[in-house]
Design a protein around this motif. Structure first.
Motif, PDB file in Angstrom:
ATOM      1  N   LEU A 162       0.872  -1.166   0.000  1.00 36.62           N
ATOM      2  CA  LEU A 162       0.000   0.000   0.000  1.00 36.62           C
ATOM      3  C   LEU A 162       0.913   1.220   0.000  1.00 36.62           C
ATOM      4  CD1 LEU A 162      -2.691   1.538   0.394  1.00 36.62           C
ATOM      5  CD2 LEU A 162      -2.369   1.206   2.863  1.00 36.62           C
ATOM      6  N   ARG A 163       0.742   2.084  -0.969  1.00 39.98           N
ATOM      7  CA  ARG A 163       1.553   3.301  -1.031  1.00 39.98           C
ATOM      8  C   ARG A 163       0.665   4.496  -0.711  1.00 39.98           C
ATOM      9  NH1 ARG A 163       5.568   3.905  -5.800  1.00 39.98           N
ATOM     10  NH2 ARG A 163       6.739   2.595  -4.350  1.00 39.98           N
ATOM     11  N   LEU A 164       1.017   5.193   0.368  1.00 35.03           N
ATOM     12  CA  LEU A 164       0.308   6.404   0.775  1.00 35.03           C
ATOM     13  C   LEU A 164       1.091   7.612   0.296  1.00 35.03           C
ATOM     14  CD1 LEU A 164      -0.599   5.410   4.444  1.00 35.03           C
ATOM     15  CD2 LEU A 164      -2.009   5.183   2.393  1.00 35.03           C
ATOM     16  N   HIS A 165       0.383   8.654  -0.114  1.00 28.86           N
ATOM     17  CA  HIS A 165       1.001   9.890  -0.588  1.00 28.86           C
ATOM     18  C   HIS A 165       0.532  11.048   0.292  1.00 28.86           C
ATOM     19  CE1 HIS A 165       2.339   7.870  -4.278  1.00 28.86           C
ATOM     20  NE2 HIS A 165       1.134   7.338  -4.346  1.00 28.86           N
TER      21      HIS A 165
ATOM     22  N   SER B  24       6.292   9.759  -0.061  1.00 29.84           N
ATOM     23  CA  SER B  24       5.383   8.611  -0.085  1.00 29.84           C
ATOM     24  C   SER B  24       5.831   7.557   0.912  1.00 29.84           C
ATOM     25  CB  SER B  24       5.338   7.993  -1.488  1.00 29.84           C
ATOM     26  OG  SER B  24       4.800   8.917  -2.396  1.00 29.84           O
TER      27      SER B  24
ATOM     28  N   ASP C 285       5.454   3.426   1.852  1.00 32.59           N
ATOM     29  CA  ASP C 285       5.033   2.093   1.434  1.00 32.59           C
ATOM     30  C   ASP C 285       4.801   1.233   2.672  1.00 32.59           C
ATOM     31  OD1 ASP C 285       5.287   2.845  -1.173  1.00 32.59           O
ATOM     32  OD2 ASP C 285       7.115   1.713  -1.560  1.00 32.59           O
TER      33      ASP C 285
ATOM     34  N   PHE D 108      -7.169   4.570   7.127  1.00 39.33           N
ATOM     35  CA  PHE D 108      -6.917   5.956   6.736  1.00 39.33           C
ATOM     36  C   PHE D 108      -8.129   6.468   5.982  1.00 39.33           C
ATOM     37  CE2 PHE D 108      -5.399   3.223   3.400  1.00 39.33           C
ATOM     38  CZ  PHE D 108      -5.790   3.838   2.228  1.00 39.33           C
TER      39      PHE D 108
ATOM     40  N   ALA E 169      -9.590   7.506   2.929  1.00 37.14           N
ATOM     41  CA  ALA E 169      -9.271   7.398   1.502  1.00 37.14           C
ATOM     42  C   ALA E 169      -9.612   8.666   0.730  1.00 37.14           C
ATOM     43  CB  ALA E 169      -9.991   6.198   0.897  1.00 37.14           C
TER      44      ALA E 169
ATOM     45  N   MET F 180      -6.567  11.047   1.628  1.00 34.24           N
ATOM     46  CA  MET F 180      -5.196  10.548   1.494  1.00 34.24           C
ATOM     47  C   MET F 180      -5.040   9.886   0.130  1.00 34.24           C
ATOM     48  SD  MET F 180      -2.112   9.852   2.720  1.00 34.24           S
ATOM     49  CE  MET F 180      -2.275  10.146   4.459  1.00 34.24           C
ATOM     50  N   ARG F 181      -4.228  10.493  -0.740  1.00 36.23           N
ATOM     51  CA  ARG F 181      -3.950   9.839  -2.027  1.00 36.23           C
ATOM     52  C   ARG F 181      -3.242   8.524  -1.730  1.00 36.23           C
ATOM     53  NH1 ARG F 181      -0.300  12.864  -5.204  1.00 36.23           N
ATOM     54  NH2 ARG F 181      -0.653  11.274  -6.760  1.00 36.23           N
ATOM     55  N   HIS F 182      -3.635   7.476  -2.448  1.00 36.01           N
ATOM     56  CA  HIS F 182      -3.055   6.157  -2.181  1.00 36.01           C
ATOM     57  C   HIS F 182      -3.173   5.266  -3.415  1.00 36.01           C
ATOM     58  CE1 HIS F 182      -7.350   5.806  -1.451  1.00 36.01           C
ATOM     59  NE2 HIS F 182      -7.234   4.517  -1.729  1.00 36.01           N
ATOM     60  N   GLU F 183      -2.407   4.201  -3.391  1.00 37.24           N
ATOM     61  CA  GLU F 183      -2.459   3.206  -4.457  1.00 37.24           C
ATOM     62  C   GLU F 183      -1.939   1.892  -3.900  1.00 37.24           C
ATOM     63  OE1 GLU F 183       0.609   3.660  -7.585  1.00 37.24           O
ATOM     64  OE2 GLU F 183       1.449   5.251  -6.319  1.00 37.24           O
TER      65      GLU F 183
END
Length: 88
Positions: free
Chosen positions: A8-11, A17, A19, A30, A32, A35-38
């Motif tokens: 999970l990568r949070l920005h 970032s 990981d 978090f 969503a 919080m930008r995430h991917e």
């Protein structure tokens, strides 16, 4: 296992970032929407559980809107295929 992807990568805004490795028994909570995430590609089988929480006002707004597949960005045929698959 390490190196198998699926992190999970949070920005965070204005920060580097972060990981988070997919370790058994770990949970990440978090907002969503704020919080930008991917999720990075996984190189082995992974399982995930996603839960959407609506506060009272968000829920009231969501249920008051007409619900349709088109509003969700799905074509009618996509929804039909998905429903058929889920009936298996």
């Amino acid at each position: 296992r390490e190196g198998m992807g699926g992190e999970l990568r949070l920005h965070p805004m204005g920060e580097t970032s972060i990981d988070i490795a997919p370790v058994a028994g770990r949970a990440a909570f978090f907002g969503a929407a704020s919080m930008r995430h991917e999720v990075l590609p996984a190189w082995s089988r992974r399982r995930a559980l996603t839960v959407w929480y609506f506060d009272r006002n968000e829920r009231l707004e969501a249920v008051s809107r007409p619900r349709s597949a088109a509003a969700d960005g799905l074509a009618h045929s996509d929804e039909t295929v998905a429903r058929s698959y889920l009936r298996r």
